[in-house]
Scaffold this motif. Sequence first.
Motif, PDB file in Angstrom:
ATOM      1  N   VAL A 204      44.228   6.748 -12.988  1.00 46.68           N
ATOM      2  CA  VAL A 204      43.445   6.411 -14.185  1.00 46.68           C
ATOM      3  C   VAL A 204      44.340   5.599 -15.111  1.00 46.68           C
ATOM      4  CG1 VAL A 204      42.127   7.310 -16.121  1.00 46.68           C
ATOM      5  CG2 VAL A 204      42.134   8.550 -13.942  1.00 46.68           C
ATOM      6  N   PRO A 205      44.100   4.285 -15.219  1.00 48.36           N
ATOM      7  CA  PRO A 205      44.988   3.445 -16.035  1.00 48.36           C
ATOM      8  C   PRO A 205      44.729   3.616 -17.526  1.00 48.36           C
ATOM      9  CG  PRO A 205      43.195   2.120 -15.160  1.00 48.36           C
ATOM     10  CD  PRO A 205      43.022   3.512 -14.588  1.00 48.36           C
ATOM     11  N   ASP A 206      45.757   3.449 -18.333  1.00 43.30           N
ATOM     12  CA  ASP A 206      45.582   3.466 -19.778  1.00 43.30           C
ATOM     13  C   ASP A 206      44.903   2.182 -20.262  1.00 43.30           C
ATOM     14  OD1 ASP A 206      46.722   5.954 -19.957  1.00 43.30           O
ATOM     15  OD2 ASP A 206      48.729   5.220 -20.391  1.00 43.30           O
ATOM     16  N   LEU A 207      45.060   1.089 -19.504  1.00 42.73           N
ATOM     17  CA  LEU A 207      44.421  -0.176 -19.833  1.00 42.73           C
ATOM     18  C   LEU A 207      42.966  -0.141 -19.377  1.00 42.73           C
ATOM     19  CD1 LEU A 207      45.042  -3.050 -20.950  1.00 42.73           C
ATOM     20  CD2 LEU A 207      45.525  -3.736 -18.587  1.00 42.73           C
ATOM     21  N   ASP A 208      42.079  -0.737 -20.147  1.00 46.39           N
ATOM     22  CA  ASP A 208      40.661  -0.764 -19.808  1.00 46.39           C
ATOM     23  C   ASP A 208      40.428  -1.445 -18.462  1.00 46.39           C
ATOM     24  OD1 ASP A 208      37.849  -2.376 -20.036  1.00 46.39           O
ATOM     25  OD2 ASP A 208      37.762  -0.460 -21.103  1.00 46.39           O
ATOM     26  N   ILE A 209      39.551  -0.884 -17.655  1.00 51.86           N
ATOM     27  CA  ILE A 209      39.331  -1.356 -16.297  1.00 51.86           C
ATOM     28  C   ILE A 209      38.801  -2.786 -16.275  1.00 51.86           C
ATOM     29  CG2 ILE A 209      36.930  -0.681 -15.808  1.00 51.86           C
ATOM     30  CD1 ILE A 209      39.858   0.451 -13.674  1.00 51.86           C
ATOM     31  N   ASP A 210      37.997  -3.173 -17.262  1.00 54.41           N
ATOM     32  CA  ASP A 210      37.483  -4.543 -17.309  1.00 54.41           C
ATOM     33  C   ASP A 210      38.586  -5.539 -17.636  1.00 54.41           C
ATOM     34  OD1 ASP A 210      34.885  -3.819 -16.653  1.00 54.41           O
ATOM     35  OD2 ASP A 210      34.320  -3.478 -18.757  1.00 54.41           O
ATOM     36  N   ASP A 211      39.539  -5.139 -18.458  1.00 55.32           N
ATOM     37  CA  ASP A 211      40.681  -6.010 -18.756  1.00 55.32           C
ATOM     38  C   ASP A 211      41.527  -6.234 -17.503  1.00 55.32           C
ATOM     39  OD1 ASP A 211      39.902  -6.206 -21.391  1.00 55.32           O
ATOM     40  OD2 ASP A 211      41.210  -4.588 -22.079  1.00 55.32           O
ATOM     41  N   ILE A 212      41.646  -5.201 -16.667  1.00 55.01           N
ATOM     42  CA  ILE A 212      42.396  -5.332 -15.421  1.00 55.01           C
ATOM     43  C   ILE A 212      41.687  -6.318 -14.487  1.00 55.01           C
ATOM     44  CG2 ILE A 212      43.123  -4.123 -13.333  1.00 55.01           C
ATOM     45  CD1 ILE A 212      43.596  -1.651 -15.050  1.00 55.01           C
ATOM     46  N   ARG A 213      40.383  -6.185 -14.355  1.00 53.07           N
ATOM     47  CA  ARG A 213      39.621  -7.107 -13.500  1.00 53.07           C
ATOM     48  C   ARG A 213      39.794  -8.555 -13.973  1.00 53.07           C
ATOM     49  NH1 ARG A 213      35.330  -3.072 -13.021  1.00 53.07           N
ATOM     50  NH2 ARG A 213      35.177  -2.451 -10.833  1.00 53.07           N
ATOM     51  N   GLU A 214      39.727  -8.753 -15.285  1.00 58.20           N
ATOM     52  CA  GLU A 214      39.872 -10.112 -15.826  1.00 58.20           C
ATOM     53  C   GLU A 214      41.255 -10.670 -15.523  1.00 58.20           C
ATOM     54  OE1 GLU A 214      39.595 -12.485 -20.113  1.00 58.20           O
ATOM     55  OE2 GLU A 214      39.052 -10.351 -19.985  1.00 58.20           O
ATOM     56  N   ALA A 215      42.295  -9.855 -15.700  1.00 53.60           N
ATOM     57  CA  ALA A 215      43.664 -10.320 -15.447  1.00 53.60           C
ATOM     58  C   ALA A 215      43.857 -10.673 -13.980  1.00 53.60           C
ATOM     59  CB  ALA A 215      44.668  -9.242 -15.870  1.00 53.60           C
ATOM     60  N   LEU A 216      43.322  -9.866 -13.079  1.00 51.55           N
ATOM     61  CA  LEU A 216      43.456 -10.143 -11.649  1.00 51.55           C
ATOM     62  C   LEU A 216      42.672 -11.382 -11.254  1.00 51.55           C
ATOM     63  CD1 LEU A 216      43.267  -6.534 -10.155  1.00 51.55           C
ATOM     64  CD2 LEU A 216      45.268  -8.018 -10.298  1.00 51.55           C
ATOM     65  N   GLY A 217      41.522 -11.577 -11.900  1.00 57.27           N
ATOM     66  CA  GLY A 217      40.723 -12.759 -11.599  1.00 57.27           C
ATOM     67  C   GLY A 217      41.423 -14.047 -11.979  1.00 57.27           C
ATOM     68  N   GLU A 218      42.293 -13.979 -12.972  1.00 59.61           N
ATOM     69  CA  GLU A 218      43.022 -15.162 -13.416  1.00 59.61           C
ATOM     70  C   GLU A 218      44.330 -15.378 -12.657  1.00 59.61           C
ATOM     71  OE1 GLU A 218      43.534 -14.494 -17.546  1.00 59.61           O
ATOM     72  OE2 GLU A 218      41.432 -14.889 -18.070  1.00 59.61           O
ATOM     73  N   ALA A 219      44.766 -14.379 -11.862  1.00 61.60           N
ATOM     74  CA  ALA A 219      46.028 -14.490 -11.126  1.00 61.60           C
ATOM     75  C   ALA A 219      45.888 -15.483  -9.978  1.00 61.60           C
ATOM     76  CB  ALA A 219      46.441 -13.124 -10.588  1.00 61.60           C
ATOM     77  N   LYS A 220      46.948 -16.179  -9.691  1.00 69.41           N
ATOM     78  CA  LYS A 220      46.943 -17.131  -8.583  1.00 69.41           C
ATOM     79  C   LYS A 220      46.780 -16.380  -7.258  1.00 69.41           C
ATOM     80  CE  LYS A 220      49.921 -20.477 -10.945  1.00 69.41           C
ATOM     81  NZ  LYS A 220      51.216 -21.198 -10.926  1.00 69.41           N
ATOM     82  N   ARG A 221      46.105 -17.030  -6.321  1.00 71.38           N
ATOM     83  CA  ARG A 221      45.821 -16.378  -5.037  1.00 71.38           C
ATOM     84  C   ARG A 221      47.099 -15.955  -4.330  1.00 71.38           C
ATOM     85  NH1 ARG A 221      42.230 -15.469  -1.097  1.00 71.38           N
ATOM     86  NH2 ARG A 221      42.879 -15.764   1.066  1.00 71.38           N
TER      87      ARG A 221
END
Length: 353
Positions: A314-331
């Motif tokens: 269970v992350p302390d960071l919001d799950i939607d923020d994690i999805r957004e950050a991963l979506g912006e990461a280079k492949r």
Amino acid sequence: MSKIDVKFAGESIGPGAIHDLRLPVSQTFAGDDISLPLRVVRAKEPGPVVLVTAALHGDEINGTGVVHDLMFARRPELTRGTLVLVPVVDIFGFETQSRYMPDRRDLNRCFPGNANGSLSSRFADTVFQELVRKADYVLDLHSAATGRTNFPNVRADLDNDDCRRLAEAFGCELIVDGKGPESSMRRSAVEAGVPTVILEAGDPSKIEPSVLEIGVRGVMNVLSKLEMVDDQPKVPPYQTTVRRTQWLRGSVGGLLRFHISPGSIVDKDQPIATNYSVFGEQQNAIVSPFDAVVLGMVTLPTVRPGEPICHLAVPDLDIDDIREALGEAKRRDPANQVRRDLATSMVVEDAPD
């Protein structure tokens, strides 16, 4: 901190020197010495002593690959301080590809050890006195247990400021808070005043390319944080602390078909796996009880009642923020590559309707 007199395995290491040494830790039945290989790299300028250990469990060799890379393929150019690299700690288990010592003990539950105790306790005492106590910081590299895999994560006692700084610098997405098991090397080292964190990543009995990359990058990040190298640290797409984890377990025996993989972001009530009988009849679905990140999971598709299936964080960071950050990461970012690689350890398919 800095050490003026640097001495390992009975040998003094002068400024600017690199020494390959053997530290005697036990003996064979025939009375021959059993020793640990280690490389000591000392810069010309004084600074911290950083100890990097691998294969504290003899079958967890992803860390061995990391240390081997740091020894030969990607040698750090130290500007100050000393780096001690130990590719294998449990040399007994390494020879037999076993998690355990010959006396059937887990070496990582025997620290700080006892010079007059059992085989494992004496072994731990030597490692603790001759390596851990001589370090200013320790990075201990692990993989999952047999039949499991771990998404790369750092584990640290976040109440200890130095441990927190090490964990954040290493650069994994997930930092799991905790003191560690009683009598583990990490917990014993911190109690003795030596800040220590561990990396948990990948499968046992393997050296996995993307795990190797994350491990090497993490060690270099720590050396950069300690101003021991001039390299710029590599940061992950996101980083969050984790203060709660939970294993999901089987309620009936059967064969599992997975719907997620290590590192997946899952929502509350999302299917994790479906349990089928040997005749292909759907028995039950295992679902996530909360929003989480998949910290680890089994790689064997068979399960009995009570056996672990999936380890959720269970992350302390919001799950939607994690999805957004991963979506912006280079492949080709290691964070994305390791997700693809670890997913090959099991069959992952859509959940049935």
